[in-house]
Enzyme design. Structure first.
Site, PDB file in Angstrom:
ATOM      1  N   TYR A 232      -1.631   5.006   1.584  1.00 41.92           N
ATOM      2  CA  TYR A 232      -1.402   4.018   0.520  1.00 41.92           C
ATOM      3  C   TYR A 232      -1.799   2.651   1.058  1.00 41.92           C
ATOM      4  CZ  TYR A 232       3.157   3.705   2.971  1.00 41.92           C
ATOM      5  OH  TYR A 232       4.155   3.603   3.915  1.00 41.92           O
ATOM      6  N   HIS A 280      -2.451   2.832   6.836  1.00 41.34           N
ATOM      7  CA  HIS A 280      -3.255   1.996   5.932  1.00 41.34           C
ATOM      8  C   HIS A 280      -4.711   1.917   6.401  1.00 41.34           C
ATOM      9  CE1 HIS A 280       0.694   0.993   4.627  1.00 41.34           C
ATOM     10  NE2 HIS A 280       0.970   0.307   5.705  1.00 41.34           N
TER      11      HIS A 280
END
Length: 308
Positions: A232, A280
């Site tokens: 995400y 990330h």
């Protein structure tokens, strides 16, 4: 005091006066208004996705199912809806967002925590912005010369939260149902639950200035802006895209690796030299920020210690 600050002020004043007389044709008083940028809208920016939750905004079950996987949420959609309804009994039903006006330019500084802010002397420039968005524990005391000391919005989740003053918006990035429960309890009676890291039992915040990011917006950033790369988006990248939706002009500071190529924080001496960006897609996010700067959608102040 700094040449960068002088030229920014000069350009801003000139652009404001040049555009003020054409306000009847413009949505804002900046030289370029992000909300008028048709190309950005066509490319990626979907204005129909509400950045913030409101009491009347319903998350779809499909959006909930995407969101619940971020941190392995096991509870149901119904529990989510009940929790959010309880949340809005305590906090504002609609977010406190500055609305666009033809005679006003909403300038926003998005201030990341990168070590490349050290010795940048960006502080006075950052303080000039109407909205200054900071992330997580980003410290200002002792670093004012480089990072400024003005904060209007602090983006956090429970495991990264710090107390904020009465004039700062607490912007909650929720990753699980417990994050809503935490803020309800931590700002009232005290939170007694547990998370994957220690969380504060009590938090100081002005309840009237609490805002919560819409899980559907997080999904949109991951799918549309990042092409589903990484598990995400980082908090910093989501905060930047958030700014594109609520500001007329966005200037970005403190993103990317330091001079040694490490993803460090400006307030600490890095001991783990192998530190990167975890779940990330840090390099991919950084490239998008550079592209937005090249396309003149934002202005990216890269810092003075950037590795060449």
């Amino acid at each position: 005091s700094s040449p960068v600050l002088f030229w920014w002020l000069l350009c801003h004043c000139v652009s404001y006066h040049l555009t003020y007389y054409a306000v009847d044709q413009k949505l804002c008083a900046c030289t370029k208004c992000l909300s008028e940028d048709k190309q950005l809208l066509l490319d990626r920016s979907n204005r129909s996705v509400q950045p913030f939750l409101t009491a009347n905004l319903n998350l779809s079950e499909n959006e909930f199912n995407w969101w619940k996987r971020l941190q392995t949420e096991s509870r149901s959609f119904g529990v989510y809806e009940t929790t959010v309804a309880n949340f809005f009994k305590i906090f504002p039903r609609n977010p406190d967002v500055i609305q666009p006006k033809p005679d006003h330019c909403r300038t926003c500084a998005v201030v990341g925590n990168s070590g490349n802010l050290r010795r940048s002397h960006y502080g006075p420039l950052i303080n000039l912005h109407e909205v200054v968005i900071r992330m997580n524990t980003g410290i200002t005391r002792g670093f004012e010369k480089d990072v400024g000391n003005k904060t209007t919005h602090r983006v956090m989740y429970p495991e990264s939260a710090v107390d904020v003053d009465d004039n700062t918006h607490f912007v909650l990035f929720p990753f699980k149902i417990q994050d809503f429960e935490w803020l309800i309890n931590a700002s009232t009676t005290g939170f007694t639950g547990r998370s994957y890291m220690p969380v504060k039992s009590k938090i100081k915040t002005n309840k009237d200035l609490v805002m919560v990011v819409n899980p559907a917006f997080m999904k949109y950033v991951h799918e549309v802006w990042l092409g589903n790369k990484g598990r995400y988006p980082s908090t910093g990248f989501m905060a930047l895209i958030l700014a594109l939706h609520i500001c007329d002009e966005v200037n970005v500071f403190g993103y990317g690796a330091d001079s040694d190529g490490n993803w460090s924080h400006y307030w600490e001496i890095l001991t783990n030299k192998g530190l990167r960006t975890g779940v990330h897609p840090g390099s991919y996010e950084y490239n998008i920020i550079q592209q937005l700067d090249q396309q003149q959608k934002i202005k990216f102040y890269e810092g003075l210690t950037k590795k060449m």
